[in-house]
Scaffold this motif. Structure first.
Motif, PDB file in Angstrom:
ATOM      1  N   ASN A 117      31.140  38.684 114.298  1.00 15.57           N
ATOM      2  CA  ASN A 117      30.237  37.855 115.008  1.00 15.57           C
ATOM      3  C   ASN A 117      30.853  36.908 115.785  1.00 15.57           C
ATOM      4  O   ASN A 117      30.452  35.719 116.218  1.00 15.57           O
ATOM      5  CB  ASN A 117      29.361  37.128 113.828  1.00 15.57           C
ATOM      6  N   LYS A 118      32.128  37.105 116.316  1.00 15.04           N
ATOM      7  CA  LYS A 118      32.924  36.192 117.356  1.00 15.04           C
ATOM      8  C   LYS A 118      33.142  34.766 116.739  1.00 15.04           C
ATOM      9  O   LYS A 118      33.101  33.742 117.509  1.00 15.04           O
ATOM     10  CB  LYS A 118      32.390  36.311 118.740  1.00 15.04           C
ATOM     11  N   LYS A 119      33.221  34.562 115.532  1.00 10.26           N
ATOM     12  CA  LYS A 119      33.303  33.423 114.741  1.00 10.26           C
ATOM     13  C   LYS A 119      34.526  33.388 114.034  1.00 10.26           C
ATOM     14  O   LYS A 119      35.147  34.407 113.737  1.00 10.26           O
ATOM     15  CB  LYS A 119      32.235  32.969 113.766  1.00 10.26           C
ATOM     16  N   PHE A 120      34.921  32.289 113.846  1.00  8.62           N
ATOM     17  CA  PHE A 120      36.275  32.025 112.552  1.00  8.62           C
ATOM     18  C   PHE A 120      36.284  30.498 111.663  1.00  8.62           C
ATOM     19  O   PHE A 120      35.325  29.747 112.305  1.00  8.62           O
ATOM     20  CB  PHE A 120      37.668  32.178 113.529  1.00  8.62           C
ATOM     21  N   LEU A 121      36.779  30.668 110.795  1.00  7.84           N
ATOM     22  CA  LEU A 121      36.855  29.463 109.971  1.00  7.84           C
ATOM     23  C   LEU A 121      38.243  28.639 110.257  1.00  7.84           C
ATOM     24  O   LEU A 121      39.277  29.324 110.435  1.00  7.84           O
ATOM     25  CB  LEU A 121      37.254  30.067 108.523  1.00  7.84           C
ATOM     26  N   GLY A 122      38.115  27.677 110.541  1.00  8.61           N
ATOM     27  CA  GLY A 122      39.193  26.757 110.976  1.00  8.61           C
ATOM     28  C   GLY A 122      40.544  26.915 110.017  1.00  8.61           C
ATOM     29  O   GLY A 122      41.248  27.195 110.489  1.00  8.61           O
ATOM     30  N   PRO A 123      40.532  26.394 108.735  1.00  7.41           N
ATOM     31  CA  PRO A 123      41.513  26.399 107.883  1.00  7.41           C
ATOM     32  C   PRO A 123      42.122  28.178 107.478  1.00  7.41           C
ATOM     33  O   PRO A 123      41.558  28.731 107.123  1.00  7.41           O
ATOM     34  CB  PRO A 123      40.879  25.759 106.762  1.00  7.41           C
ATOM     35  N   ASN A 124      43.095  28.059 107.982  1.00  2.71           N
ATOM     36  CA  ASN A 124      43.690  29.588 107.726  1.00  2.71           C
ATOM     37  C   ASN A 124      45.216  29.579 106.910  1.00  2.71           C
ATOM     38  O   ASN A 124      46.231  29.815 107.818  1.00  2.71           O
ATOM     39  CB  ASN A 124      44.108  30.154 109.227  1.00  2.71           C
ATOM     40  N   PRO A 125      45.050  29.337 105.763  1.00  2.00           N
ATOM     41  CA  PRO A 125      46.446  29.629 105.063  1.00  2.00           C
ATOM     42  C   PRO A 125      47.185  30.853 105.504  1.00  2.00           C
ATOM     43  O   PRO A 125      46.769  31.741 105.609  1.00  2.00           O
ATOM     44  CB  PRO A 125      45.941  29.504 103.410  1.00  2.00           C
ATOM     45  N   SER A 126      48.484  30.438 105.556  1.00  2.00           N
ATOM     46  CA  SER A 126      49.376  31.871 105.800  1.00  2.00           C
ATOM     47  C   SER A 126      49.179  32.816 104.742  1.00  2.00           C
ATOM     48  O   SER A 126      49.464  33.922 105.095  1.00  2.00           O
ATOM     49  CB  SER A 126      50.796  31.428 105.833  1.00  2.00           C
ATOM     50  N   VAL A 127      48.537  32.618 103.526  1.00  2.00           N
ATOM     51  CA  VAL A 127      48.579  33.739 102.497  1.00  2.00           C
ATOM     52  C   VAL A 127      47.410  34.807 103.091  1.00  2.00           C
ATOM     53  O   VAL A 127      47.271  35.729 102.581  1.00  2.00           O
ATOM     54  CB  VAL A 127      48.532  32.957 101.308  1.00  2.00           C
ATOM     55  N   GLY A 128      46.457  34.169 103.830  1.00  2.56           N
ATOM     56  CA  GLY A 128      45.584  35.117 104.556  1.00  2.56           C
ATOM     57  C   GLY A 128      44.481  35.537 103.820  1.00  2.56           C
ATOM     58  O   GLY A 128      43.851  34.862 103.233  1.00  2.56           O
ATOM     59  N   ALA A 129      44.396  36.835 103.892  1.00  2.28           N
ATOM     60  CA  ALA A 129      43.114  37.437 103.302  1.00  2.28           C
ATOM     61  C   ALA A 129      42.929  37.395 101.786  1.00  2.28           C
ATOM     62  O   ALA A 129      42.210  37.266 101.119  1.00  2.28           O
ATOM     63  CB  ALA A 129      43.355  39.117 103.581  1.00  2.28           C
ATOM     64  N   PHE A 130      44.114  36.855 101.026  1.00  2.00           N
ATOM     65  CA  PHE A 130      44.010  36.795  99.635  1.00  2.00           C
ATOM     66  C   PHE A 130      43.646  35.928  98.853  1.00  2.00           C
ATOM     67  O   PHE A 130      43.201  35.960  97.727  1.00  2.00           O
ATOM     68  CB  PHE A 130      45.499  37.238  99.041  1.00  2.00           C
ATOM     69  N   CYS A 131      43.321  34.516  99.554  1.00  2.00           N
ATOM     70  CA  CYS A 131      42.679  33.638  98.764  1.00  2.00           C
ATOM     71  C   CYS A 131      41.323  33.623  98.829  1.00  2.00           C
ATOM     72  O   CYS A 131      40.706  34.278  99.565  1.00  2.00           O
ATOM     73  CB  CYS A 131      43.362  32.322  99.161  1.00  2.00           C
ATOM     74  N   LYS A 132      40.714  32.921  97.732  1.00  2.00           N
ATOM     75  CA  LYS A 132      39.053  32.736  97.736  1.00  2.00           C
ATOM     76  C   LYS A 132      38.571  31.640  98.135  1.00  2.00           C
ATOM     77  O   LYS A 132      39.510  30.575  98.284  1.00  2.00           O
ATOM     78  CB  LYS A 132      38.855  33.331  96.304  1.00  2.00           C
ATOM     79  N   ILE A 133      37.350  31.520  98.384  1.00  2.00           N
ATOM     80  CA  ILE A 133      36.691  30.140  98.791  1.00  2.00           C
ATOM     81  C   ILE A 133      36.968  29.061  98.001  1.00  2.00           C
ATOM     82  O   ILE A 133      37.356  28.106  98.209  1.00  2.00           O
ATOM     83  CB  ILE A 133      35.372  30.477  99.264  1.00  2.00           C
ATOM     84  N   GLY A 134      36.539  29.280  96.709  1.00  2.00           N
ATOM     85  CA  GLY A 134      36.532  28.319  95.669  1.00  2.00           C
ATOM     86  C   GLY A 134      37.858  27.841  95.680  1.00  2.00           C
ATOM     87  O   GLY A 134      38.081  26.578  95.460  1.00  2.00           O
ATOM     88  N   GLY A 135      38.896  28.791  95.652  1.00  2.00           N
ATOM     89  CA  GLY A 135      40.268  28.146  95.592  1.00  2.00           C
ATOM     90  C   GLY A 135      40.972  27.352  96.779  1.00  2.00           C
ATOM     91  O   GLY A 135      41.475  26.335  96.738  1.00  2.00           O
ATOM     92  N   MET A 136      40.417  27.877  97.907  1.00  2.00           N
ATOM     93  CA  MET A 136      40.567  27.163  99.175  1.00  2.00           C
ATOM     94  C   MET A 136      40.038  25.679  99.161  1.00  2.00           C
ATOM     95  O   MET A 136      40.756  24.720  99.589  1.00  2.00           O
ATOM     96  CB  MET A 136      40.065  27.673 100.372  1.00  2.00           C
ATOM     97  N   VAL A 137      38.788  25.329  98.638  1.00  2.00           N
ATOM     98  CA  VAL A 137      37.971  24.251  98.795  1.00  2.00           C
ATOM     99  C   VAL A 137      39.014  23.219  97.530  1.00  2.00           C
ATOM    100  O   VAL A 137      39.321  22.232  97.829  1.00  2.00           O
ATOM    101  CB  VAL A 137      36.744  24.409  98.255  1.00  2.00           C
ATOM    102  N   ALA A 138      39.130  24.206  96.378  1.00  2.00           N
ATOM    103  CA  ALA A 138      39.789  23.103  95.325  1.00  2.00           C
ATOM    104  C   ALA A 138      40.964  22.774  95.606  1.00  2.00           C
ATOM    105  O   ALA A 138      41.554  22.097  94.960  1.00  2.00           O
ATOM    106  CB  ALA A 138      39.637  24.159  93.914  1.00  2.00           C
ATOM    107  N   ASN A 139      41.617  23.460  96.760  1.00  2.00           N
ATOM    108  CA  ASN A 139      43.068  23.153  97.043  1.00  2.00           C
ATOM    109  C   ASN A 139      43.063  22.353  98.386  1.00  2.00           C
ATOM    110  O   ASN A 139      44.152  22.203  98.791  1.00  2.00           O
ATOM    111  CB  ASN A 139      43.853  24.338  97.171  1.00  2.00           C
ATOM    112  N   ASN A 140      42.011  22.178  99.025  1.00  2.00           N
ATOM    113  CA  ASN A 140      41.912  21.701 100.387  1.00  2.00           C
ATOM    114  C   ASN A 140      42.937  22.358 101.286  1.00  2.00           C
ATOM    115  O   ASN A 140      43.847  21.607 101.907  1.00  2.00           O
ATOM    116  CB  ASN A 140      42.020  20.090 100.433  1.00  2.00           C
TER     117      ASN A 140
END
Ligand SMILES: Cc1cc2nc3c(=O)[nH]c(=O)nc-3n(C[C@H](O)[C@H](O)[C@H](O)COP(=O)(O)OP(=O)(O)OC[C@H]3O[C@@H](n4cnc5c(N)ncnc54)[C@H](O)[C@@H]3O)c2cc1C
Length: 467
Positions: A117-140
Motif C-alpha cells: 500500500n506504499k506505506k511504512f512504519l517509522g521504527p525499523n529495528p535491525s532485527v527486521g521481520a522477526f520481532c512482533k508488534i507487542g514486543g516492539m511496543v513493550a520495548n519502545n
C-alpha cells in the motif's frame, strides 16, 4: 503439581496451555545472555483468555509476562512463571494514516502489507521481520530511520492492554486512568535526559492526558499485556539517496554528526571496522569507520550541502538506486550479526552497556571515554549505531568477566553526566534495571512505583523488570 496447574487453566480458557519440556526449554531463552525456566506457556486466543490467565496468576501469585518474537536483548521476556505467547493476536487493519495491529503480528508480515500500500512504519529495528508488534511496543523499539520518523513511543496512537487485575484498558480513551497518569507525569520533564531516544524506565516525560498510551511504550510487560496497538504510518518516499563516507578515526566521523544533522537527513548511521570487514565491498583506503547518510526529502539540495561538508573524506558510495541503497542498508542491519560472528564465544561479554544514547554533540566525548575505560579494564570493543540519535551500540570483548560491574557503573555515570540515557533502545530487563537508580532520582523512581501500583497492585506482571 504442574499437571494440576495446566488442567486448571485449560478448563478456564480456550487457548492452548502447556508445560511440556520442549516448550519450557524453548521459552527459557530469548536473545539475551540470560535464561529463566517458566512454569507454563499459554497461547491465548482472545482478550478474554488473557484476562482469565492474569486473574489465575494473580490468585496464585505466579509471575506472568508476554512473549513476542524473543529478539529482546535484555532478558525482559524471561520469567519463572507464566509466559503468554501472543501469536494468535494476528489481525491487521490498515487506514490511510495509521494501522491497527494485534500484538502477535510480526514486523515482517506488517511490512509486506504496508509496502503493498506504499506505506511504512517509522521504527525499523535491525532485527527486521522477526520481532512482533507487542514486543516492539513493550520495548519502545526504534531503528535507522527513527531519526526522522521516531521510536514506537512517538508513533503510538492508542493501546489496548490487560492490566495486572485482569481488566481491559484502552488508552488514552480511559479518562480516569489517563488523568491519573497525566497528574503524576506533570513536572517530570526536567528529571529526564535530553535525548531523542530513551527506553530506560517509564516515560512519564512524554505522557499527557490525551497521550496516556505512551506510558506503555517501553513498559516491558510490567504494566499490562498488550493485545492491540494503533500506530502511525507514513507514505514511502519517492526517492531515498544514501551516501557512505569513510573515516580514519572514529572521532572525525562523530565530530561531523551535529553538522550533518543540520541538513535534516532521514538517517545517519555509524559502523566501525569490525562491521566494515564483513561488508562485501572493495574498500580502497581501509577506513576505520563509516557514516551512512540518507535523505528522503529535498534530496538534491540536501545532497549538495552534504557534498560540501564531506568532500575531504573518502566517499565510498552514493546513489538513489533502490536496489543498491537497500543492499547497503542490509549491511548496516547485519552489524550485530557481523559483530557476534567475529567474537570468539569465550570472549563474549553480556550486553549491558550496549545502547547508551547521548545528545549527538557529545558522541565524540563518549567514544573517547569508551577507549579510556576499555583500556583501563583491558577489554576490546566493537561500536556501531544510530549516530544521528546519539545512540551507540557497544559490544565488549574479553576473556575475563572480572570488574564488569565496575566498568558498567563508570560508563553509565559518564553517559548520565553527558545528559544521556543508559538505554536508548533495548530497555532495562535483567541487564539494566539495577542501574536505573543511577539514571533517575529517588523522587522519580517513587513515581515509577506509583505507576506500577496503579496497573499491577499485586506485582505479578514481570517482577524485577524496571521496578
Ligand atoms: C539482531 C538484533 C538486532 C536488533 N536491532 C534492534 C534495533 O535496531 N532497534 C531496537 O529497538 N531493537 C533492536 N533489537 C532488540 C529487539 O529486537 C527489539 O526491541 C524488538 O522489538 C523486540 O520485539 P520481540 O517481539 O522480539 O519482543 P520479545 O523479545 O519477545 O519481548 C521483549 C519485551 O516485550 C515484552 N512483550 C512482548 N510482547 C508483549 C505484549 N503483547 N504485551 C506486553 N509486553 C510484551 C516482553 O515481555 C519483553 O519484556 C535487536 C535485536 C536483535 C537480536
Amino acid at each position: 503439581m504442574k499437571e494440576k496447574l495446566v488442567d486448571s487453566l485449560k478448563n478456564l480458557i480456550s487457548g492452548e496451555v502447556t508445560a511440556e519440556k520442549e516448550f519450557l526449554d524453548f521459552y527459557s531463552l530469548d536473545s539475551s545472555a540470560y535464561s529463566k525456566r517458566p512454569r507454563l506457556i499459554v497461547f491465548p486466543k482472545s482478550t478474554d483468555d488473557v484476562k482469565k490467565t492474569i486473574r489465575f496468576a494473580k490468585k496464585r501469585k505466579i509471575p506472568i509476562c508476554a512473549r513476542g518474537g524473543s529478539t529482546g536483548l535484555v532478558g525482559s521476556s524471561l520469567t519463572t512463571g507464566i509466559i503468554l505467547d501472543m501469536k494468535n493476536f494476528n489481525k491487521i487493519k490498515l487506514s490511510k494514516k495509521h494501522v491497527i495491529v494485534g500484538a502477535g503480528v510480526s514486523k515482517g508480515e506488517l511490512d509486506l502489507i504496508l509496502k503493498r500500500n506504499k506505506k511504512f512504519l517509522g521504527p525499523n529495528p535491525s532485527v527486521g521481520a522477526f520481532c512482533k508488534i507487542g514486543g516492539m511496543v513493550a520495548n519502545n523499539s526504534s531503528g535507522s530511520r527513527s531519526l526522522k520518523y521516531g521510536s514506537v513511543i512517538d508513533n503510538l496512537l492508542e493501546i489496548i492492554l490487560v492490566d495486572g487485575n485482569g481488566t481491559e484498558i484502552t488508552l488514552p480513551k480511559n479518562k480516569t486512568i489517563s488523568k491519573k497518569i497525566a497528574k503524576i507525569s506533570n513536572e517530570t520533564d526536567h528529571l529526564y535526559p535530553h535525548v531523542t531516544k530513551n527506553s530506560a524506565g517509564y516515560r512519564l516525560d512524554v505522557v499527557t492526558e490525551n497521550n496516556s498510551q505512551k506510558i506503555i511504550a517501553g513498559s516491558e510487560s510490567t504494566l499490562g499485556i498488550i493485545v492491540q496497538a494503533k500506530l502511525r504510518i507514513f507514505d514511502i518516499p519517492k526517492k531515498r539517496q544514501l551516501t557512505v563516507v569513510g573515516f580514519n578515526r572514529l572521532e572525525d566521523a562523530l565530530y561531523l554528526v551535529p553538522y550533518i544533522l543540520r541538513l535534516n537527513p532521514s538517517s545517519l548511521e555509524f559502523v566501525d571496522e569490525t562491521v566494515i570487514k564483513n561488508i562485501p565491498h572493495k574498500f580502497k583506503d581501509k577506513p576505520k569507520c563509516l557514516l551512512m547518510i540518507e535523505f528522503d526529502a529535498n534530496v538534491s539540495k540536501s545532497q549538495k550541502n552534504l557534498d560540501s561538508l564531506i568532500h575531504k573524506f573518502s566517499i565510498i558510495f552514493t546513489s538513489s538506486k533502490k536496489t543498491d541503497v537497500e543492499k547497503w542498508w542490509s549491511y548496516r542491519d547485519s552489524a550485530l550479526f557481523f559483530t557476534l560472528k567475529n567474537i570468539p564465544k569465550n570472549q563474549l561479554v553480556p550486553h549491558v552497556i550496549e545502547d547508551a544514547t547521548v545528545p549527538p554533540e557529545n558522541l565524540k566525548y563518549l567514544v573517547t571515554f569508551l577507549k579510556k575505560i576499555t583500556k583501563k579494564y583491558r577489554l576490546k570493543f566493537v561500536v556501531y549505531g544510530h549516530a544521528g540519535n546519539g545512540n551507540l551500540h557497544i559490544r565488549l570483548i574479553s576473556n575475563s568477566k572480572r570488574n564488569l560491574n565496575k566498568l558498567h557503573k563508570e560508563f553509565f555515570s559518564f553517559v548520565i553526566s553527558l545528559d544521556g540515557t543508559i538505554s536508548g533502545e533495548h530497555g532495562d530487563g535483567i541487564a539494566r534495571t539495577k542501574y536505573l537508580k543511577l539514571q533517575y532520582s529517588p523522587h522519580l523512581l517513587q513515581k515509577f512505583q506509583y505507576i506500577k501500583k496503579q496497573f499491577d497492585p499485586s506485582g505479578i506482571l514481570n517482577p524485577g523488570n524496571i521496578i
